[in-house]
Each structure stands twice: as C-alpha cells, then as structure tokens.
Design a protein around this motif. Sequence first.
Motif, PDB file in Angstrom:
ATOM      1  N   ALA A 245       0.840  -1.211   0.000  1.00  0.00           N
ATOM      2  CA  ALA A 245       0.000   0.000   0.000  1.00  0.00           C
ATOM      3  C   ALA A 245       0.868   1.251   0.000  1.00  0.00           C
ATOM      4  CB  ALA A 245      -0.922  -0.013   1.209  1.00  0.00           C
ATOM      5  N   ALA A 246       1.958   1.237   0.766  1.00  0.00           N
ATOM      6  CA  ALA A 246       2.845   2.402   0.817  1.00  0.00           C
ATOM      7  C   ALA A 246       3.475   2.665  -0.549  1.00  0.00           C
ATOM      8  CB  ALA A 246       3.930   2.174   1.869  1.00  0.00           C
ATOM      9  N   CYS A 248       2.197   1.860  -3.462  1.00  0.00           N
ATOM     10  CA  CYS A 248       1.144   2.359  -4.347  1.00  0.00           C
ATOM     11  C   CYS A 248       0.888   3.846  -4.097  1.00  0.00           C
ATOM     12  CB  CYS A 248      -0.138   1.555  -4.151  1.00  0.00           C
ATOM     13  SG  CYS A 248      -0.039  -0.136  -4.767  1.00  0.00           S
ATOM     14  N   THR A 249       0.848   4.234  -2.838  1.00  0.00           N
ATOM     15  CA  THR A 249       0.640   5.640  -2.502  1.00  0.00           C
ATOM     16  C   THR A 249       1.780   6.499  -3.038  1.00  0.00           C
ATOM     17  OG1 THR A 249      -0.620   5.055  -0.521  1.00  0.00           O
ATOM     18  CG2 THR A 249       0.340   7.258  -0.605  1.00  0.00           C
ATOM     19  N   ALA A 250       3.002   6.010  -2.859  1.00  0.00           N
ATOM     20  CA  ALA A 250       4.166   6.795  -3.292  1.00  0.00           C
ATOM     21  C   ALA A 250       4.189   7.008  -4.805  1.00  0.00           C
ATOM     22  CB  ALA A 250       5.446   6.088  -2.842  1.00  0.00           C
ATOM     23  N   GLY A 252       1.399   6.732  -6.840  1.00  0.00           N
ATOM     24  CA  GLY A 252       0.100   7.123  -7.378  1.00  0.00           C
ATOM     25  C   GLY A 252      -0.626   6.003  -8.099  1.00  0.00           C
ATOM     26  N   ARG A 254      -3.254   2.764  -8.211  1.00  0.00           N
ATOM     27  CA  ARG A 254      -4.461   2.255  -7.563  1.00  0.00           C
ATOM     28  C   ARG A 254      -4.178   0.851  -7.015  1.00  0.00           C
ATOM     29  NH1 ARG A 254     -10.126   3.615  -8.222  1.00  0.00           N
ATOM     30  NH2 ARG A 254     -11.486   1.792  -7.910  1.00  0.00           N
ATOM     31  N   ALA A 280      -6.405   0.010   3.122  1.00  0.00           N
ATOM     32  CA  ALA A 280      -5.762   0.979   2.224  1.00  0.00           C
ATOM     33  C   ALA A 280      -6.139   0.744   0.768  1.00  0.00           C
ATOM     34  CB  ALA A 280      -4.243   0.902   2.373  1.00  0.00           C
ATOM     35  N   ASP A 282      -8.197   0.406  -2.707  1.00  0.00           N
ATOM     36  CA  ASP A 282      -9.336   1.058  -3.354  1.00  0.00           C
ATOM     37  C   ASP A 282     -10.490   0.090  -3.510  1.00  0.00           C
ATOM     38  OD1 ASP A 282      -8.263   3.839  -4.280  1.00  0.00           O
ATOM     39  OD2 ASP A 282      -6.688   2.421  -4.814  1.00  0.00           O
ATOM     40  N   LYS A 304     -13.598   1.497  -1.535  1.00  0.00           N
ATOM     41  CA  LYS A 304     -13.269   2.469  -0.488  1.00  0.00           C
ATOM     42  C   LYS A 304     -14.108   3.732  -0.618  1.00  0.00           C
ATOM     43  CE  LYS A 304      -9.186   4.307   1.838  1.00  0.00           C
ATOM     44  NZ  LYS A 304      -7.707   4.353   1.813  1.00  0.00           N
TER      45      LYS A 304
END
Length: 468
Positions: A245-246, A248-250, A252, A254, A280, A282, A304
Amino acid sequence: MSTPPLASGPEGPSALRPLLDTVLQALDAGARARGGPLPAGGPEAVAARLREAVGEVLPDQGDPHAPRTLIRAFAEGAADPAHPLCAAHLHCPPLALATAADLAASALNPSLDSWDQAPAASELELLVAGALATEIYGPGHNPDTAPDSLITTGGTESNQLALLLAREAHGGSVRLVCAANAHHSLPRAAWLLGLPDPVVLPAPAGTLHPAALDDALSRLPGPLLVAATAGTTDAGLIDPLPEIAARCTAHGARLHIDAAYGGGLLFSDHHRTRLTGLDAADTVTLDLHKLGWQPAAAGLLAVKDHRDLTALRHRADYLNAADDTEAGLPDLLGRSLRTTRRPDVLKLAVTLKTLGRGGLGALVDQVCARAREFAALVDEHPGLELHAPPVISTILFRPAGATDIAVAALRRALLTDGRAVLGRARLDGRLWLKATLLNPATGPADLAALLHLVTARQATLVEGHTPR
C-alpha cells in the motif's frame, strides 16, 4: 395432468414440506451409498452410475419418483465438503442455517434488478453490503465518500469488477501489475476488458515483494492498478499489504486486494491483524463461500469510495425508468453487471445476524488451529515433508523423496479410491499435495486418519499394487 404446486404463495409451505422430506431422505441415502468424501471409481465409473440413474432426461411422460432418484444419485456422486477427509479446495461445507435461508430465497425467488421484484431483498442487500464494507474499511467515514460493497458470485466476478472500476476511474485504460501468485481471474479479466497485457512480477517466495513492486512502479508509465493477494490459492499466503500500500501511494497507483480467501480472517480477533493494510485498498474482493461457510455463491466487492460505483450506472426503462427513480423507487441496475440476480444476501444476513462476529470468528479460529495441528503431524512424520507452517488453513506436503510424477499419481489414486480428496500445488519448482481445511468439525483423529491414508496408499503405489 394437474398443475404442479408452486414453492411460494399461500400453499407454498404445504407443498414444500413433503418434498423436503423426500430431499432429506435422498441426501441421506446418497451419502450412505457413497460411503466417503468422494464417489469411488473415477470419472468413467461415476458417469456410468449417474447415466444409469437418470435414464432419459426428457421423457414423454414424467416420473413422479424422479426427485428421489435424481437427488439420491446426485448425492451419491458428490464430493462432500463436510466430510473431514475432503480437503482439496477452497470449497467449504455450508452452514445448515445458511442453507435453510437459501431455501427461503429460492422459494420466494426475488430478482434484484428492480425494486418491484425484490422490495425487502433490495433493502437487505444495502444493509448487508454496507455492514461488510464497514468491516473492511472501518466506521466513521464522510457520507459523501463512504465505502460500499456489491454482492457478487465470487472472486472471479469481483476481480473483474475491480479492474473495470479501475479502468473507468482512469478514463478508460489502466495496466494491471501483479505477482505470479495472483489468482488467474485477474489477468483473464484484463484480457476480457481489452486492457494492456499485465505486468506479472516474479514471486519466488510465493508473495509479491515490495522492492520488486517499487522497481516496476518506478519504470512503468501509468495509470497502473496493483493487485495484491490476501490468501493465495496454492498456499494461503498473504502479501505484505502495508508495504505494498505504501508503494502504491508513493507512485500514485491504484490498489486492489484479492482477499477472497483471507478476508474471512476479519471476523477473528486473533487473526485479523494478518490483514493489516487491507483498508488501504481502493477495492477488495471477499468470498464468504470460503471462510464464511455459505452455499455458493456468496462473493463481495468492497470499494473504499462509493463514488467509484457510478461507472456501473445503467438505464433500462422497463426496470429503472427515470421518473420512477425520481419518484423514489430504488435503482438496482447500478449494483451489478448482471440483470436477473438471485437474493444471495439473505443467507449472508441470516448467518451474520445469527452467529455474530464472535461466532464466525470462532469458526475461523477452529480451522486455523486444525491447520497448525495438521502441519505439526506432517512435520513430525518421518515419511513426509512439510512445505511451510500454514498462514491460514492451507497445508502443502508430500511424501519425502517422492518425484512429482509419484505425487500426482498418489493424489489421483486417493481420488479414484474415493477415500480422501486432496488438491495439488506447484511451488519451489516441485509438486505438493494440498490440504485446505475449511471444516470446523474436523478433529485430531480425522487429521491422523488422513495422513494414514496418504502414507498407506503411497506404500501400495511404491510396491506396485492396489490395496483391496
């Protein structure tokens, strides 16, 4: 000929009652004739017995004894997931209360494509879908962006919907990134939706490695959808969800998590921490016909942000005319790609309400404990090799020193005997027997009996003869 009675209406219960006796007697007779977890003799023998029982499928004149005859034959030729030695697949024994609720759903036969076909069922579906979305994502969300979920036929449909929603969220195109451990329905969904070929990362340890994912996300052009797995089909492994998840966030990207198997751990206070990071995602796939003990089908896709579901909106005037919607009739077509939908939600609601989180959690804890016990028995046995301790309730093992050909032959021999049902999985370049324990009634004696059958049958194969 008089009109056959209907299952619902004023006379429905009276018409069903004697038929239920017939069904239950036939199920009992079939199980007794089978005598084990699987019909003996292999595919040709089973097919021959069924053909003989069925006879002419569509005769000129009906046979009033057909229900008893066919249901008995069906049961005799079934794989019984409630038998303690039936442990091949993610194929659970359904709870009696869920099965009884499913009878009510079949008798009333609501169709969840318009409110006037399913007034109560449509509201019940919203309640259950909302409660399960909250179970995954937690409470306290902004109503404008709150989670929601859709009832599906299972992991395959849920995964297809997840890719579809990702595609629409990114303006019509997205590329799937997953590991080699991902369920086969994910790359198949990418093909079905006309998406670019997925990027499949190696998973030598059986899970998606965050560093390999980070490297892929750094070099691939977007938009990207990462699919992680919480409960692999082969070994029940769970990808490192927080780290994924981290990443993916970094970058951008999904995130979709296929928790068709492992999602049931949410009900267990003891095991739910294994799913840290699930919220976390989507989108999340969950199957309650695995660690939920429901008759198939009982799938779920959680989102989400419920606004993602607007991509599914559809108008068919005879089902959701605009003026009917404006007048307050619920619009159900946007809750599935299917039109006619049976009310699978009733069995879910009955189970959740009757057992509660504590009751379901206890069942999860039981099968996970049995898996650890079985793994310990394998590990202690001098003639067997354990792949690894179980993460959920799947155990991979094999006769020590056996070739892959011998392992495959052993499994088929057990199936032909009809005495034990084990699956197969290829990991670390070798073929393993797979025991998936989903039966909370399985006890230590059953586990010992299963190992005895495996080792005894292996010995007969090595000696080159078949036991009597």
